[in-house]
Design an enzyme around this catalytic site. Structure first.
Site, PDB file in Angstrom:
ATOM      1  N   ARG A 186      42.114  49.156  31.967  1.00  0.00           N
ATOM      2  CA  ARG A 186      42.086  47.759  31.509  1.00  0.00           C
ATOM      3  C   ARG A 186      41.232  47.562  30.260  1.00  0.00           C
ATOM      4  O   ARG A 186      40.582  46.542  30.086  1.00  0.00           O
ATOM      5  CB  ARG A 186      41.598  46.826  32.629  1.00  0.00           C
ATOM      6  CG  ARG A 186      42.419  46.932  33.908  1.00  0.00           C
ATOM      7  CD  ARG A 186      43.838  46.420  33.719  1.00  0.00           C
ATOM      8  NE  ARG A 186      44.620  46.626  34.928  1.00  0.00           N
ATOM      9  CZ  ARG A 186      45.427  47.665  35.156  1.00  0.00           C
ATOM     10  NH1 ARG A 186      45.593  48.581  34.215  1.00  0.00           N
ATOM     11  NH2 ARG A 186      46.088  47.789  36.275  1.00  0.00           N
ATOM     12  N   SER A 235      44.936  38.731  38.434  1.00  0.00           N
ATOM     13  CA  SER A 235      43.894  39.569  39.037  1.00  0.00           C
ATOM     14  C   SER A 235      42.548  39.259  38.398  1.00  0.00           C
ATOM     15  O   SER A 235      42.380  39.391  37.192  1.00  0.00           O
ATOM     16  CB  SER A 235      44.236  41.046  38.857  1.00  0.00           C
ATOM     17  OG  SER A 235      45.401  41.385  39.572  1.00  0.00           O
ATOM     18  N   GLU A 305      38.006  41.268  35.394  1.00  0.00           N
ATOM     19  CA  GLU A 305      39.205  41.669  34.643  1.00  0.00           C
ATOM     20  C   GLU A 305      39.678  40.502  33.787  1.00  0.00           C
ATOM     21  O   GLU A 305      40.141  40.694  32.666  1.00  0.00           O
ATOM     22  CB  GLU A 305      40.319  42.105  35.600  1.00  0.00           C
ATOM     23  CG  GLU A 305      41.591  42.557  34.899  1.00  0.00           C
ATOM     24  CD  GLU A 305      42.608  43.155  35.842  1.00  0.00           C
ATOM     25  OE1 GLU A 305      43.812  42.905  35.642  1.00  0.00           O
ATOM     26  OE2 GLU A 305      42.222  43.876  36.778  1.00  0.00           O
TER      27      GLU A 305
END
Length: 313
Positions: A186, A235, A305
Protein backbone atom coordinates in the site's frame (compact mmCIF):
# COMPACT_ATOMS: atom_id res chain seq x y z
CA UNK A 1 -9.05 30.91 -16.50
CA UNK A 2 -7.34 33.50 -18.61
CA UNK A 3 -4.79 34.82 -16.13
CA UNK A 4 -3.22 34.39 -12.74
CA UNK A 5 -5.86 34.41 -10.01
CA UNK A 6 -5.52 35.33 -6.39
CA UNK A 7 -8.42 35.41 -3.95
CA UNK A 8 -8.36 35.94 -0.22
CA UNK A 9 -11.91 37.14 0.44
CA UNK A 10 -13.11 34.01 2.12
CA UNK A 11 -13.46 34.79 5.81
CA UNK A 12 -12.27 31.78 7.76
CA UNK A 13 -9.82 30.33 5.28
CA UNK A 14 -8.57 26.79 4.83
CA UNK A 15 -5.10 28.32 4.88
CA UNK A 16 -3.43 31.47 6.05
CA UNK A 17 -1.74 31.73 2.65
CA UNK A 18 -3.41 33.01 -0.51
CA UNK A 19 -2.19 30.85 -3.38
CA UNK A 20 -2.03 32.25 -6.90
CA UNK A 21 -3.13 30.21 -9.90
CA UNK A 22 -1.62 30.23 -13.40
CA UNK A 23 -3.80 30.09 -16.53
CA UNK A 24 -5.88 26.96 -17.05
CA UNK A 25 -8.06 25.78 -19.93
CA UNK A 26 -10.05 23.62 -17.54
CA UNK A 27 -11.81 24.90 -14.43
CA UNK A 28 -10.66 26.12 -11.02
CA UNK A 29 -13.29 26.48 -8.28
CA UNK A 30 -12.48 28.57 -5.22
CA UNK A 31 -13.46 26.73 -2.03
CA UNK A 32 -14.56 23.80 -4.15
CA UNK A 33 -16.59 21.22 -2.26
CA UNK A 34 -14.91 17.87 -1.69
CA UNK A 35 -17.70 16.49 0.51
CA UNK A 36 -19.88 16.38 -2.60
CA UNK A 37 -17.96 13.38 -3.93
CA UNK A 38 -15.73 12.03 -1.15
CA UNK A 39 -17.23 8.69 -0.08
CA UNK A 40 -17.58 9.75 3.56
CA UNK A 41 -19.42 12.89 2.40
CA UNK A 42 -17.61 14.94 5.05
CA UNK A 43 -14.83 17.51 5.31
CA UNK A 44 -14.03 21.07 4.36
CA UNK A 45 -13.47 22.50 0.87
CA UNK A 46 -10.40 22.65 -1.31
CA UNK A 47 -8.92 26.13 -1.43
CA UNK A 48 -8.86 25.57 -5.19
CA UNK A 49 -10.49 22.54 -6.84
CA UNK A 50 -8.87 22.24 -10.25
CA UNK A 51 -10.11 20.16 -13.17
CA UNK A 52 -7.65 20.34 -16.08
CA UNK A 53 -8.85 19.82 -19.61
CA UNK A 54 -6.13 17.35 -20.58
CA UNK A 55 -2.58 16.25 -19.77
CA UNK A 56 -0.93 19.22 -21.43
CA UNK A 57 -3.25 21.63 -19.64
CA UNK A 58 -2.35 20.04 -16.31
CA UNK A 59 1.37 20.10 -17.09
CA UNK A 60 1.36 23.78 -18.04
CA UNK A 61 -0.71 24.63 -14.99
CA UNK A 62 1.61 22.75 -12.63
CA UNK A 63 4.66 24.39 -14.22
CA UNK A 64 3.18 27.82 -13.56
CA UNK A 65 2.27 27.24 -9.92
CA UNK A 66 4.29 28.96 -7.25
CA UNK A 67 6.75 26.57 -5.62
CA UNK A 68 5.12 26.76 -2.20
CA UNK A 69 1.61 25.84 -3.41
CA UNK A 70 0.59 22.40 -2.15
CA UNK A 71 -0.90 20.04 -4.76
CA UNK A 72 -3.06 17.04 -3.89
CA UNK A 73 -4.50 14.74 -6.56
CA UNK A 74 -7.87 13.20 -5.62
CA UNK A 75 -9.88 10.63 -7.56
CA UNK A 76 -13.28 9.63 -6.19
CA UNK A 77 -12.21 9.85 -2.54
CA UNK A 78 -13.01 6.20 -1.80
CA UNK A 79 -10.15 5.86 0.69
CA UNK A 80 -9.85 9.40 2.02
CA UNK A 81 -10.69 11.49 5.08
CA UNK A 82 -10.77 15.21 4.30
CA UNK A 83 -10.46 17.07 7.58
CA UNK A 84 -13.10 19.64 8.50
CA UNK A 85 -10.83 22.67 8.02
CA UNK A 86 -10.41 21.93 4.32
CA UNK A 87 -7.38 21.46 2.09
CA UNK A 88 -4.97 24.36 1.44
CA UNK A 89 -3.58 24.96 -2.02
CA UNK A 90 -4.72 23.00 -5.05
CA UNK A 91 -6.69 19.76 -5.25
CA UNK A 92 -6.46 18.24 -8.75
CA UNK A 93 -9.33 16.09 -9.98
CA UNK A 94 -8.93 14.60 -13.44
CA UNK A 95 -11.93 14.91 -15.81
CA UNK A 96 -13.81 12.06 -17.48
CA UNK A 97 -11.89 12.82 -20.67
CA UNK A 98 -8.84 11.37 -18.88
CA UNK A 99 -10.60 8.07 -18.11
CA UNK A 100 -10.18 6.45 -21.51
CA UNK A 101 -9.26 2.78 -21.78
CA UNK A 102 -7.66 1.06 -24.76
CA UNK A 103 -6.24 -2.39 -25.50
CA UNK A 104 -2.75 -2.78 -26.93
CA UNK A 105 -0.87 -5.77 -28.39
CA UNK A 106 0.73 -8.16 -25.95
CA UNK A 107 -2.28 -8.41 -23.61
CA UNK A 108 -1.85 -4.87 -22.40
CA UNK A 109 -4.46 -2.35 -21.25
CA UNK A 110 -3.79 1.39 -21.20
CA UNK A 111 -6.00 3.44 -18.88
CA UNK A 112 -6.32 7.11 -18.04
CA UNK A 113 -5.72 8.16 -14.46
CA UNK A 114 -9.40 8.96 -13.96
CA UNK A 115 -10.59 5.51 -15.09
CA UNK A 116 -12.29 3.37 -12.46
CA UNK A 117 -10.90 -0.03 -11.52
CA UNK A 118 -14.10 -1.79 -12.59
CA UNK A 119 -13.87 -0.15 -16.04
CA UNK A 120 -10.31 -1.39 -16.53
CA UNK A 121 -11.25 -4.91 -15.44
CA UNK A 122 -14.24 -4.88 -17.78
CA UNK A 123 -12.14 -3.66 -20.71
CA UNK A 124 -9.63 -6.42 -20.09
CA UNK A 125 -12.41 -9.02 -19.87
CA UNK A 126 -13.94 -7.93 -23.17
CA UNK A 127 -10.51 -8.23 -24.82
CA UNK A 128 -9.85 -11.67 -23.34
CA UNK A 129 -7.08 -10.45 -21.04
CA UNK A 130 -6.90 -12.20 -17.66
CA UNK A 131 -5.06 -11.14 -14.53
CA UNK A 132 -6.80 -7.81 -13.99
CA UNK A 133 -10.00 -9.20 -12.48
CA UNK A 134 -9.11 -8.04 -8.96
CA UNK A 135 -9.49 -4.42 -10.09
CA UNK A 136 -13.24 -5.15 -9.96
CA UNK A 137 -12.86 -5.11 -6.20
CA UNK A 138 -11.05 -1.75 -6.02
CA UNK A 139 -13.59 1.10 -5.90
CA UNK A 140 -11.17 3.90 -6.81
CA UNK A 141 -9.45 5.33 -9.85
CA UNK A 142 -6.36 4.12 -11.68
CA UNK A 143 -4.40 7.11 -10.37
CA UNK A 144 -5.16 6.24 -6.77
CA UNK A 145 -4.55 2.54 -7.29
CA UNK A 146 -1.14 3.14 -8.86
CA UNK A 147 -0.08 5.64 -6.21
CA UNK A 148 -0.99 3.51 -3.19
CA UNK A 149 -0.42 0.05 -4.72
CA UNK A 150 -4.06 -0.80 -4.12
CA UNK A 151 -4.92 -4.47 -3.95
CA UNK A 152 -7.67 -6.98 -3.34
CA UNK A 153 -8.24 -10.73 -3.43
CA UNK A 154 -4.58 -11.67 -3.27
CA UNK A 155 -3.25 -9.33 -5.94
CA UNK A 156 -1.77 -5.80 -5.95
CA UNK A 157 -1.46 -3.10 -8.58
CA UNK A 158 2.31 -3.70 -8.58
CA UNK A 159 1.63 -7.21 -9.97
CA UNK A 160 0.19 -5.84 -13.21
CA UNK A 161 1.65 -2.36 -13.71
CA UNK A 162 4.13 -1.98 -16.58
CA UNK A 163 4.55 1.80 -16.49
CA UNK A 164 2.82 4.98 -15.36
CA UNK A 165 2.74 8.42 -16.96
CA UNK A 166 3.15 11.11 -14.33
CA UNK A 167 2.87 14.90 -14.35
CA UNK A 168 5.45 15.98 -11.80
CA UNK A 169 5.04 18.90 -9.43
CA UNK A 170 7.25 21.07 -11.69
CA UNK A 171 5.03 20.34 -14.71
CA UNK A 172 7.33 17.87 -16.44
CA UNK A 173 5.73 14.75 -17.92
CA UNK A 174 7.59 11.53 -17.10
CA UNK A 175 7.02 7.85 -17.82
CA UNK A 176 7.98 5.71 -14.84
CA UNK A 177 8.53 1.96 -15.24
CA UNK A 178 6.89 0.01 -12.42
CA UNK A 179 10.24 -0.69 -10.76
CA UNK A 180 10.86 3.03 -10.27
CA UNK A 181 7.80 3.39 -8.04
CA UNK A 182 9.52 1.41 -5.27
CA UNK A 183 6.36 -0.48 -4.39
CA UNK A 184 5.74 -1.97 -0.98
CA UNK A 185 2.46 -2.86 0.71
CA UNK A 186 0.00 0.00 0.00
CA UNK A 187 2.87 2.39 -0.74
CA UNK A 188 4.85 3.86 -3.62
CA UNK A 189 7.77 6.26 -3.82
CA UNK A 190 5.85 8.70 -6.03
CA UNK A 191 6.62 12.20 -4.69
CA UNK A 192 3.99 14.45 -3.15
CA UNK A 193 2.18 16.62 -5.67
CA UNK A 194 2.81 14.33 -8.64
CA UNK A 195 -0.30 13.32 -10.59
CA UNK A 196 -0.68 9.96 -12.35
CA UNK A 197 -2.41 10.63 -15.65
CA UNK A 198 -2.10 7.22 -17.32
CA UNK A 199 -1.08 3.64 -16.60
CA UNK A 200 -0.18 0.63 -18.74
CA UNK A 201 -1.15 -2.76 -17.31
CA UNK A 202 -0.18 -6.24 -18.46
CA UNK A 203 -2.18 -9.46 -18.31
CA UNK A 204 -2.30 -12.89 -19.92
CA UNK A 205 -4.64 -14.43 -22.51
CA UNK A 206 -7.92 -15.66 -21.05
CA UNK A 207 -11.49 -16.67 -21.81
CA UNK A 208 -13.86 -13.70 -21.42
CA UNK A 209 -16.49 -15.96 -19.85
CA UNK A 210 -14.06 -17.28 -17.23
CA UNK A 211 -12.77 -13.76 -16.55
CA UNK A 212 -16.33 -12.47 -16.22
CA UNK A 213 -17.24 -15.26 -13.82
CA UNK A 214 -14.29 -14.34 -11.58
CA UNK A 215 -15.30 -10.68 -11.64
CA UNK A 216 -18.85 -11.67 -10.68
CA UNK A 217 -17.48 -13.76 -7.80
CA UNK A 218 -15.47 -10.79 -6.53
CA UNK A 219 -18.49 -8.49 -6.79
CA UNK A 220 -20.69 -10.95 -4.88
CA UNK A 221 -18.08 -11.45 -2.17
CA UNK A 222 -17.69 -7.70 -1.69
CA UNK A 223 -21.45 -7.24 -1.50
CA UNK A 224 -21.75 -9.97 1.10
CA UNK A 225 -18.87 -8.88 3.33
CA UNK A 226 -18.51 -5.09 3.02
CA UNK A 227 -20.86 -2.14 3.74
CA UNK A 228 -20.85 -0.97 0.13
CA UNK A 229 -24.07 1.01 0.34
CA UNK A 230 -22.91 3.13 3.28
CA UNK A 231 -20.93 6.35 3.56
CA UNK A 232 -17.53 4.82 4.15
CA UNK A 233 -13.89 5.10 3.20
CA UNK A 234 -13.09 1.49 2.40
CA UNK A 235 -10.41 -0.43 4.29
CA UNK A 236 -9.37 1.79 7.18
CA UNK A 237 -6.18 0.11 8.40
CA UNK A 238 -3.44 -1.90 6.73
CA UNK A 239 -3.25 -5.59 7.53
CA UNK A 240 -0.28 -6.00 9.91
CA UNK A 241 2.21 -8.74 9.10
CA UNK A 242 0.63 -12.05 10.02
CA UNK A 243 -2.73 -10.54 10.97
CA UNK A 244 -6.02 -9.35 9.53
CA UNK A 245 -6.91 -5.85 10.70
CA UNK A 246 -10.62 -6.65 10.98
CA UNK A 247 -9.95 -9.63 13.25
CA UNK A 248 -7.77 -7.56 15.60
CA UNK A 249 -10.45 -4.84 15.72
CA UNK A 250 -13.17 -7.39 16.43
CA UNK A 251 -11.10 -9.07 19.17
CA UNK A 252 -10.60 -5.67 20.82
CA UNK A 253 -14.37 -5.27 21.13
CA UNK A 254 -14.70 -2.48 18.58
CA UNK A 255 -17.39 -3.90 16.32
CA UNK A 256 -20.22 -1.32 16.24
CA UNK A 257 -18.25 1.19 18.34
CA UNK A 258 -19.50 4.77 17.81
CA UNK A 259 -18.37 8.33 18.28
CA UNK A 260 -21.02 10.87 17.40
CA UNK A 261 -22.44 9.71 14.08
CA UNK A 262 -19.26 7.77 13.19
CA UNK A 263 -19.36 4.01 13.62
CA UNK A 264 -17.13 0.95 13.22
CA UNK A 265 -19.09 -1.17 10.76
CA UNK A 266 -20.85 -4.17 12.25
CA UNK A 267 -20.62 -5.89 8.87
CA UNK A 268 -16.85 -5.44 8.42
CA UNK A 269 -14.81 -4.14 11.36
CA UNK A 270 -12.12 -2.56 9.15
CA UNK A 271 -14.64 -0.10 7.71
CA UNK A 272 -15.65 3.15 9.39
CA UNK A 273 -19.06 4.61 8.58
CA UNK A 274 -20.70 8.00 8.53
CA UNK A 275 -24.21 7.21 9.76
CA UNK A 276 -25.47 10.56 8.53
CA UNK A 277 -24.03 13.65 10.15
CA UNK A 278 -20.57 12.60 11.36
CA UNK A 279 -17.75 15.10 11.08
CA UNK A 280 -14.36 14.12 9.75
CA UNK A 281 -12.99 14.81 13.23
CA UNK A 282 -15.36 12.23 14.71
CA UNK A 283 -14.43 9.65 12.07
CA UNK A 284 -10.70 10.17 12.58
CA UNK A 285 -11.03 10.18 16.38
CA UNK A 286 -12.98 6.93 16.21
CA UNK A 287 -10.17 5.44 14.14
CA UNK A 288 -7.62 6.52 16.72
CA UNK A 289 -9.75 5.01 19.49
CA UNK A 290 -9.80 1.73 17.58
CA UNK A 291 -6.02 1.84 17.21
CA UNK A 292 -5.62 2.40 20.96
CA UNK A 293 -7.96 -0.46 21.88
CA UNK A 294 -6.25 -2.85 19.48
CA UNK A 295 -2.82 -1.90 20.83
CA UNK A 296 -4.01 -2.46 24.40
CA UNK A 297 -5.64 -5.80 23.59
CA UNK A 298 -3.11 -7.37 21.22
CA UNK A 299 0.03 -5.24 21.33
CA UNK A 300 -0.31 -4.64 17.58
CA UNK A 301 -0.20 -1.06 16.35
CA UNK A 302 -2.51 -0.60 13.37
CA UNK A 303 -1.38 1.72 10.57
CA UNK A 304 -3.87 3.89 8.73
CA UNK A 305 -4.55 2.82 5.16
CA UNK A 306 -7.02 5.65 4.59
CA UNK A 307 -5.26 8.84 3.62
CA UNK A 308 -6.07 11.74 5.95
CA UNK A 309 -5.58 15.20 4.46
CA UNK A 310 -6.28 18.84 5.23
CA UNK A 311 -6.54 21.09 8.25
CA UNK A 312 -8.06 20.15 11.60
CA UNK A 313 -10.83 22.64 12.35
Amino acid sequence: MGGRARRCDRGEAVSAVCYALPPLRGTATHEGSLADFIWFRTGGPAEWLVRPQDVNDLAAFMAGLEDDTPVLPVGVGSNLIVRDGGVPGVVVRLPKAMAKISVEPGNRVRAGGAAMGISVASGARDAGIAGLEFLRGIPGTVGGAVRMNAGAYGRDTSDILIEATVVMRDGSIEVWPAAKLGYTYRHSDLPAGAVIVEALFGGVPGDPKVIGAEMDRIAAEREASQPLRSRTGGSTFKNPEGHKAWALIDAAGCRGLTRGDAQVSEKHCNFLLNLGSATSAEIEALGEEVRAKVKAQSGVELEWEIQRVGVVK
